[in-house]
Scaffold this active site. Structure first.
Site, PDB file in Angstrom:
ATOM      1  CB  CYS A   1      40.486  38.551  46.033  1.00 10.88           C
ATOM      2  SG  CYS A   1      40.516  38.865  44.265  1.00 10.88           S
TER       3      CYS A   1
HETATM    4  N1  LIG Z   1      38.231  37.826  40.069  1.00  9.23           N
HETATM    5  C1  LIG Z   1      38.594  38.943  40.662  1.00  9.23           C
HETATM    6  O1  LIG Z   1      37.749  39.677  41.163  1.00  9.23           O
HETATM    7  C2  LIG Z   1      40.038  39.382  40.715  1.00  9.23           C
HETATM    8  C3  LIG Z   1      40.322  40.699  41.088  1.00  9.23           C
HETATM    9  C4  LIG Z   1      41.635  41.124  41.104  1.00  9.23           C
HETATM   10  C5  LIG Z   1      42.660  40.230  40.800  1.00  9.23           C
HETATM   11  N2  LIG Z   1      42.383  38.952  40.469  1.00  9.23           N
HETATM   12  C6  LIG Z   1      43.517  38.091  40.128  1.00  9.23           C
HETATM   13  O2  LIG Z   1      43.590  37.971  38.703  1.00  9.23           O
HETATM   14  C7  LIG Z   1      44.049  36.673  38.342  1.00  9.23           C
HETATM   15  C8  LIG Z   1      43.043  35.991  37.438  1.00  9.23           C
HETATM   16  O3  LIG Z   1      41.837  35.835  38.167  1.00  9.23           O
HETATM   17  P1  LIG Z   1      40.445  35.537  37.487  1.00  9.23           P
HETATM   18  O4  LIG Z   1      39.423  35.758  38.528  1.00  9.23           O
HETATM   19  O5  LIG Z   1      40.348  36.285  36.190  1.00  9.23           O
HETATM   20  O6  LIG Z   1      40.601  33.960  37.182  1.00  9.23           O
HETATM   21  P2  LIG Z   1      39.683  33.059  36.231  1.00  9.23           P
HETATM   22  O7  LIG Z   1      39.862  31.670  36.718  1.00  9.23           O
HETATM   23  O8  LIG Z   1      38.319  33.643  36.085  1.00  9.23           O
HETATM   24  O9  LIG Z   1      40.374  33.194  34.803  1.00  9.23           O
HETATM   25  C9  LIG Z   1      41.653  32.778  34.528  1.00  9.23           C
HETATM   26  C10 LIG Z   1      41.690  32.183  33.129  1.00  9.23           C
HETATM   27  O10 LIG Z   1      43.032  31.862  32.829  1.00  9.23           O
HETATM   28  C11 LIG Z   1      43.022  30.686  32.056  1.00  9.23           C
HETATM   29  N3  LIG Z   1      44.359  30.105  32.071  1.00  9.23           N
HETATM   30  C12 LIG Z   1      44.981  29.388  33.033  1.00  9.23           C
HETATM   31  N4  LIG Z   1      46.238  29.083  32.644  1.00  9.23           N
HETATM   32  C13 LIG Z   1      46.406  29.624  31.418  1.00  9.23           C
HETATM   33  C14 LIG Z   1      47.483  29.658  30.494  1.00  9.23           C
HETATM   34  N5  LIG Z   1      48.653  29.115  30.778  1.00  9.23           N
HETATM   35  N6  LIG Z   1      47.293  30.289  29.319  1.00  9.23           N
HETATM   36  C15 LIG Z   1      46.109  30.860  29.022  1.00  9.23           C
HETATM   37  N7  LIG Z   1      45.059  30.878  29.860  1.00  9.23           N
HETATM   38  C16 LIG Z   1      45.206  30.263  31.046  1.00  9.23           C
HETATM   39  C17 LIG Z   1      41.941  29.828  32.670  1.00  9.23           C
HETATM   40  O11 LIG Z   1      41.479  28.851  31.759  1.00  9.23           O
HETATM   41  C18 LIG Z   1      40.878  30.887  32.994  1.00  9.23           C
HETATM   42  O12 LIG Z   1      39.937  31.046  31.939  1.00  9.23           O
HETATM   43  C19 LIG Z   1      44.320  35.947  39.646  1.00  9.23           C
HETATM   44  O13 LIG Z   1      45.665  36.138  40.001  1.00  9.23           O
HETATM   45  C20 LIG Z   1      43.432  36.684  40.633  1.00  9.23           C
HETATM   46  O14 LIG Z   1      43.939  36.602  41.950  1.00  9.23           O
HETATM   47  C21 LIG Z   1      41.083  38.490  40.408  1.00  9.23           C
END
Ligand SMILES: NC(=O)c1ccc[n+]([C@@H]2O[C@H](COP(=O)([O-])OP(=O)(O)OC[C@H]3O[C@@H](n4cnc5c(N)ncnc54)[C@H](O)[C@@H]3O)[C@@H](O)[C@H]2O)c1
Length: 432
Positions: free
Chosen positions: A271
């Site tokens: 983030c």
């Molecule tokens: N990790 C955090 O603490 C957090 C907090 C708030 C917001 N976010 C936001 O949430 C979003 C996701 O973050 P995250 O930490 O869960 O990421 P992550 O990398 O842990 O998980 C994302 C998943 O999406 C999958 N993916 C990618 N493209 C795909 C597709 N086309 N179809 C299906 N699956 C697909 C990946 O394989 C991965 O498993 C980002 O925008 C991030 O900025 C993250």
């Protein structure tokens, strides 16, 4: 569009919910939706993650294997097959939104949207949760979904709801943290609010998806800027001969108008190093102006690993030692306490710099699973009195709860503490 049928299916929990992206954000949403009674499909393109979930293994701390095991049979299915999404009632998109050469990379959102467009039917709801710049839901997601021939607002509901999870935080969980919700029209907002109302204690409606998108970036930019403020202060306080930690603790006794932020070796995770740049990119694109707070905060926070290495070098120098050939033990490779997430962790930059200077670097991190160990730049060793004593210098980079400050003070011959974990204790070394 009438959302009456969807609202009924949300109310009686017969809706089929799909969550696209089973990462730190998507998996907790999917599991919570299954726990409250929806039939949930967790879709991910990463077959390793899908296989792990099918075997009942979780790779996200906030969802332990016991929670997966406790779900009734058939309530939650992980899959990499887009055919399993057909005819969904609710789709949540929680895929990565990284930066590529300083600009937003929305390719994952685009590909997730294209898959959903192929599975979309009238009366369904699509919600974006990925963090992104204001305007993404309406300008980027909507046209891709509408390539199905269905129109947002008229044929299907569309909204944005930012994720606020704080990995490792046991007080403020997904369920207990209020959730901001938005929709492209009144019916969409109602559907988004009712869906999340089933999952969390409180929903906070806002006027538009762009407003909700800005909420998330405002929250993260606020943190990023305030961390940069205390980091810069920490660098100057040393020169002024003032203990910055005591000043911060004392300022935190003010019951109003002050919020405590702590200095450290920099910012990491998915983030803070990324999201504020989505905002500054959008501002520059739209108005041609620089978002100076974000750029300054990036500058200060990105400099912190180098500053920590400088301080370690100076501390060794005071003890008539060079960095080259010295055994340095880093405590914490994750980007913050109580999480296994080491993406963009400043500890990686500290380790790389020290290794480049010729130090023998090892690290302890009880949160990082063995499957990640070979991708880290330094070997991981156990956190124990013996490993602490075997190092020439121990650098505290993360305040994981397992890192017992009394043990570190007792066994480590010399400490550089970038998290203020040992302050108030008698130890050889210094704090940031
Ligand atoms: N990790 C955090 O603490 C957090 C907090 C708030 C917001 N976010 C936001 O949430 C979003 C996701 O973050 P995250 O930490 O869960 O990421 P992550 O990398 O842990 O998980 C994302 C998943 O999406 C999958 N993916 C990618 N493209 C795909 C597709 N086309 N179809 C299906 N699956 C697909 C990946 O394989 C991965 O498993 C980002 O925008 C991030 O900025 C993250």
């Amino acid at each position: 569009m009438s959302v009456a049928r969807l609202l009924e299916r949300l109310e009686d929990r017969t809706a089929h919910v799909v969550v696209v992206g089973q990462g730190y954000v998507g998996l907790p949403v999917a599991v919570r939706a299954a726990e409250v009674g929806f039939r949930v499909t967790g879709f991910d393109v990463d077959t390793g993650r899908v296989d792990a979930l099918r075997a009942g293994r979780s790779y996200v701390e906030d969802v332990d294997a016991a929670r997966l095991a406790a779900l009734p049979a058939g309530r939650f299915e992980a899959t990499d097959d887009p055919a399993a999404l057909r005819g969904f009632d609710v789709a949540v998109i929680s895929v990565p939104t990284p930066l590529r050469e300083g600009a937003p990379d929305l390719s994952h959102v685009e590909s997730a949207a294209a898959i959903l467009a192929g599975a979309l039917e009238p009366g369904a709801l699509v919600v974006l949760e990925s963090t992104t710049y204001p305007g993404t839901t309406e300008e980027l997601l909507r046209p891709i979904l509408e390539s199905s021939g269905l129109r947002a607002g008229a044929d299907f509901a569309l909204g944005y709801s930012p994720e606020r999870i704080d990995p490792g935080n046991t007080t403020w969980t997904f369920e207990s943290t209020p959730k901001v919700v938005s929709g492209v029209d009144a019916d969409s907002l109602r559907a988004v609010a009712d869906f999340y109302g089933a999952l969390v204690r409180e929903v906070v409606p806002v006027n538009s998806p762009a407003e909700a998108e800005l909420v998330k970036l405002l929250e993260n930019t606020f943190r990023h800027v305030n961390i940069a403020l205390v980091n810069e202060l920490a660098m100057f306080a040393g020169d002024l001969g003032v203990d910055v930690w005591k000043a911060i603790d004392a300022a935190s006794t003010k019951p109003f108008g002050f919020m405590r932020f702590a200095p450290g070796p920099g910012v990491g995770g998915h983030c803070l190093p990324v999201d504020p740049s989505y905002l500054s990119w959008r501002v520059r694109r739209r108005s041609g102006h620089a978002f100076r707070f974000v750029e300054l905060a990036n500058d200060v926070n990105e400099h912190m690993p180098e500053y920590v290495v400088q301080r370690i070098t100076m501390l060794l120098n005071q003890h008539e030692r060079a960095v080259r050939g010295t055994r340095i033990l880093l405590l914490g490779m994750a980007y913050k306490a109580a999480t296994s997430d080491w993406r963009e962790s400043p500890s990686i930059a500290v380790a790389d710099r020290l290794a480049a200077l010729g130090a023998h670097v090892e690290a302890c991190d009880p949160h990082i699973p063995p499957s990640s160990h070979d991708r880290l730049p330094v070997p991981l060793v156990e956190f124990s009195p013996e490993t602490l004593a075997a190092a020439d210098l121990v650098a505290v980079l993360v305040d994981h709860p397992e890192f017992d400050p009394d043990g570190i003070a007792r066994h480590a011959p010399l400490v550089f503490d970038a998290k203020g974990l040992l302050r108030g204790r008698d130890f050889a070394g210094e704090c940031l």
